[in-house]
Motif scaffolding. Sequence first.
Motif, short mmCIF file in Angstrom:
data_model
loop_
_atom_site.label_atom_id
_atom_site.label_comp_id
_atom_site.label_asym_id
_atom_site.label_seq_id
_atom_site.Cartn_x
_atom_site.Cartn_y
_atom_site.Cartn_z
N LEU A 192 -15.08 -74.72 44.13
CA LEU A 192 -15.50 -74.88 43.08
C LEU A 192 -17.19 -74.78 42.93
CD1 LEU A 192 -13.45 -77.84 41.86
CD2 LEU A 192 -13.32 -75.40 41.22
N TRP A 193 -17.90 -74.47 44.19
CA TRP A 193 -19.16 -74.64 44.15
C TRP A 193 -19.90 -73.64 43.39
CZ3 TRP A 193 -21.96 -78.65 45.57
CH2 TRP A 193 -23.35 -78.66 45.72
N PRO A 194 -19.48 -72.27 43.55
CA PRO A 194 -19.90 -71.19 42.66
C PRO A 194 -20.04 -71.39 41.21
CG PRO A 194 -18.71 -70.42 44.48
CD PRO A 194 -18.37 -71.75 44.34
N ARG A 195 -19.04 -72.13 40.49
CA ARG A 195 -18.63 -72.28 39.24
C ARG A 195 -19.67 -73.56 38.81
NH1 ARG A 195 -12.28 -72.37 38.44
NH2 ARG A 195 -11.86 -70.28 39.78
N LEU A 196 -20.33 -74.39 39.97
CA LEU A 196 -21.06 -75.20 39.48
C LEU A 196 -22.54 -74.99 39.92
CD1 LEU A 196 -19.02 -78.21 40.62
CD2 LEU A 196 -19.10 -77.63 38.33
N ALA A 197 -22.90 -73.70 39.92
CA ALA A 197 -24.24 -73.36 40.42
C ALA A 197 -25.29 -73.23 39.24
CB ALA A 197 -24.09 -71.80 40.98
N GLY A 198 -25.07 -73.55 38.14
CA GLY A 198 -25.85 -73.50 37.12
C GLY A 198 -26.84 -74.65 36.96
N ARG A 199 -27.67 -74.61 36.16
CA ARG A 199 -28.75 -75.63 35.97
C ARG A 199 -28.51 -76.36 35.02
NH1 ARG A 199 -34.54 -71.93 36.66
NH2 ARG A 199 -34.08 -71.17 38.70
N THR A 259 -24.25 -80.45 33.03
CA THR A 259 -22.68 -80.50 33.45
C THR A 259 -22.64 -80.13 34.73
OG1 THR A 259 -22.20 -80.18 31.32
CG2 THR A 259 -20.67 -79.79 32.82
N ALA A 260 -23.34 -78.90 35.17
CA ALA A 260 -23.19 -78.47 36.45
C ALA A 260 -23.82 -79.24 37.49
CB ALA A 260 -24.07 -77.07 36.32
N VAL A 261 -25.11 -79.97 37.31
CA VAL A 261 -25.73 -80.75 38.18
C VAL A 261 -24.74 -81.84 38.48
CG1 VAL A 261 -27.71 -82.28 38.70
CG2 VAL A 261 -27.85 -80.01 37.73
N LEU A 262 -24.51 -82.58 37.55
CA LEU A 262 -23.26 -83.93 37.51
C LEU A 262 -22.13 -83.23 38.39
CD1 LEU A 262 -23.70 -85.46 34.02
CD2 LEU A 262 -24.75 -86.14 36.38
N GLY A 263 -21.87 -82.08 38.15
CA GLY A 263 -20.45 -81.63 38.88
C GLY A 263 -20.76 -81.53 40.36
N ARG A 264 -21.80 -80.97 40.73
CA ARG A 264 -22.14 -80.75 42.06
C ARG A 264 -22.19 -82.09 42.64
NH1 ARG A 264 -25.76 -76.63 40.00
NH2 ARG A 264 -27.51 -77.84 40.61
N VAL A 265 -23.05 -82.99 42.22
CA VAL A 265 -23.21 -84.48 42.65
C VAL A 265 -21.93 -85.07 42.81
CG1 VAL A 265 -24.32 -86.82 42.11
CG2 VAL A 265 -25.73 -84.74 41.85
N GLY A 266 -21.12 -85.14 41.72
CA GLY A 266 -19.91 -85.57 41.79
C GLY A 266 -19.02 -85.17 43.02
N MET A 267 -18.83 -83.84 43.15
CA MET A 267 -17.96 -83.24 44.26
C MET A 267 -18.68 -83.74 45.56
SD MET A 267 -15.56 -81.59 42.83
CE MET A 267 -15.05 -80.57 44.23
N LEU A 268 -20.03 -83.62 45.67
CA LEU A 268 -20.61 -84.26 47.06
C LEU A 268 -20.24 -85.59 47.34
CD1 LEU A 268 -23.97 -82.32 46.95
CD2 LEU A 268 -22.07 -81.84 48.52
N VAL A 269 -20.45 -86.47 46.37
CA VAL A 269 -20.30 -87.89 46.71
C VAL A 269 -18.68 -88.06 46.89
CG1 VAL A 269 -20.01 -90.23 45.57
CG2 VAL A 269 -22.16 -88.44 44.98
N ALA A 270 -17.90 -87.49 46.15
CA ALA A 270 -16.30 -87.77 46.48
C ALA A 270 -16.00 -87.29 47.91
CB ALA A 270 -15.61 -86.97 45.18
#
Length: 376
Positions: A26-33, A36-47
């Motif tokens: 999912l990382w390429p889909r969350l590559a925006g600025r 929502t994209a930033v929170l998605g990346r943070v959420g995926m990394l934390v989880a």
Amino acid sequence: MGLTSNNIVIIAVITAVLLFAATIWLWPRLAGRGVTAVLGRVGMLVATQLTVFAAFGLFANQSFGFYGSWSDLFGKEDTPGVVVNHDTPGNGVRVTETRHVKVDGGSSPKVAGRIEKVNIQGPVSKIASSAYIYLPPEYFKPEYAKRKFPAALVLTGYPGTTEALINGLKYPQNAHALAKNGRMQPTILVMMRPTVAPPRDTECVDVPDGPQTETYFTKDLPKAVSAHYRVGREARNWGVIGNSTGGYCALKMAMRHPEAFSAAAGLSPMYKAPIDATTGDLFGGSKQLERENNLMWRLDHKPAPPVSLLVSSSERGEKNYRATMQFVNKVKTLNRRGEPTRISSMILETGGHNFNTWRREVPAALEWMGGRLSDR
């Protein structure tokens, strides 16, 4: 699902792997600025990090036996708070739970034996503690109905959990396999942690004005178990084995109380009690009592007891290697003088102070122990 069960470790590992794969996918889909994209990346990394941490933590706990249950992990374990009513008649052993032993061929008691969880009360020491009792298959067979069995007290390190002796070091399974192959006589195992006055680490000492741990293990426990189960009452019927702190306890109690135990095996033992924040003042300021609990000092200054001792260490990875060889050499010197203490050793080339090392040593230690106990 228990904290130490294999299933929960497997689930945690699978969850971590799936989340890691999902993060990459999912990382390429969350590559925006955007937010929502930033929170998605943070959420995926934390989880992902939390699940990986949980998987490693559960695996380490299962391997090293830090906590035995969820309530123990979160500080809600209340089992040590057993109240002993010394006016209650009985022999000091109360069975609270039974469980199967997992071996090939079935789980019936006549095939696999049985594990009983018990509370053991000590009228002399005024201590009560829980234990797991392994009864071998022969205990349930008609042809052994009148036979008494030898017994071995098995102790963890500090803090340790009794569950780790079953799930981590697999004492019942090892004893079953050795007896089945004729390498060890059927033996009852009394599995405990030496921390009978938690959270204090008493090092199996009768602490002045404190817990009488040594009395509990050397007087109360053998008497209570022998009264409840078909176990011999003499020292020749009893041995004690332990790792780390439990190993020190095993050697010390046999050396100080040969009337209670005739054989002791210390896996990675210490040879004197530490004094730190977990122990407090074990000796009430008495230097003499401190010396008497120092195993090296006892070999030099006390009569050699008629017991058999086994010690283990590793040439690389164990801090007690030099002390272990010193201990062995002292006993060998006593042997040459005709003294009755006997010594055996198990020295690995490499092995740390951990469960992986002790798993390698337990089968040989049990076989050694079985050859030195009597059922008569």
